[in-house]
Design an enzyme around this catalytic site. Sequence first.
Site, PDB file in Angstrom:
ATOM      1  N   SER A 112      -2.141 -91.825 -65.607  1.00 49.52           N
ATOM      2  CA  SER A 112      -1.587 -90.570 -66.092  1.00 49.52           C
ATOM      3  C   SER A 112      -2.656 -89.461 -66.022  1.00 49.52           C
ATOM      4  O   SER A 112      -3.094 -89.105 -64.939  1.00 49.52           O
ATOM      5  CB  SER A 112      -1.040 -90.744 -67.503  1.00 49.52           C
ATOM      6  OG  SER A 112      -0.053 -89.767 -67.784  1.00 49.52           O
ATOM      7  N   LYS A 164      12.077 -72.550 -84.090  1.00 51.37           N
ATOM      8  CA  LYS A 164      10.699 -72.591 -84.560  1.00 51.37           C
ATOM      9  C   LYS A 164      10.281 -73.977 -85.046  1.00 51.37           C
ATOM     10  O   LYS A 164       9.121 -74.357 -84.921  1.00 51.37           O
ATOM     11  CB  LYS A 164      10.494 -71.551 -85.681  1.00 51.37           C
ATOM     12  CG  LYS A 164       9.044 -71.420 -86.142  1.00 51.37           C
ATOM     13  CD  LYS A 164       8.133 -71.039 -84.989  1.00 51.37           C
ATOM     14  CE  LYS A 164       6.674 -70.908 -85.447  1.00 51.37           C
ATOM     15  NZ  LYS A 164       5.770 -70.647 -84.331  1.00 51.37           N
TER      16      LYS A 164
END
Length: 294
Positions: A112, A164
């Site tokens: 990765s 949010k």
Amino acid sequence: MRRWIWLPILAMVLFFGGIIAVLAVLGLFGEPDRFSMEDGIGLVEVKGLIVDPQETVKQLYDFKKNERIKAIVLRVDSPGGVVGPSQEIYEAVKKVNATKKIVVSMGSVAASGGYYISAPATLIYANPGTITGSIGVLMKLSNIEGLMGKIGMKSFTIKTGQFKDSGSPFRTMTLAERQILQGVIDSTHRQFVNAVAAGRKLPIETVASIADGRILSGEQAKEHKLVDRLGTLRDAIEEAGRLGGIAGEPPVIHPPKKKGKMIDMLMEESSTKLDQLARKGQGYSMRYEAEWQP
């Protein structure tokens, strides 16, 4: 007569004072490498999770400026890490490699983000059993709404916009929130694929076909052209020496080891712990990280 008695004592004081001064300088600025006066290969090591890129980036650029360093070996033993830091190291490898060859040596795991930072190097070596690949992005989220209900606790959030608190563990994620987060993941994954394709000079379609998060052995990665050669760290060092024009076995030059004061080390450790706690408290973070562990 007394003057002659004090002279040996003064000489001893000056002698030991000089030793203390040298030790103090070494403590502040690190020990000089024993090969620093001859041409050699710089060795930069990336171990563990990629969270803070600053030291690795600094070492790469320091070796780039050092005329005694003829090439660089980047030893990667990492399952990946956070997206931003992985991208910063990638950019440093790409820019330094443009003027001074970088050879990657993969250890037990270079997956990765560990593969991401390796991609733009001149050559990549992996052991046949190295775990690499895992080209993908993940975002881990938790939901403890049921647990909160069982113990009789409720959570209230005051926010400025409907998205949010996306990813909050205290409530079920909405479809709109999932779509937004998936869009961010897809964008970051596309960046990963493009970076590998550019670094390895492969068609984007070729990289995309194996960029589904799968892990690969070093042997399999070579078949997919994600690595160039199968070999050890010693093989990578010898090849870097040839690329750097060094005859025979190349000396290996390590970055200087900085020895800070105890208070500085304690402050740095505290800062690291606080940063880790802050990251956990954020609720979510994107990572180039392999889930598999050897």
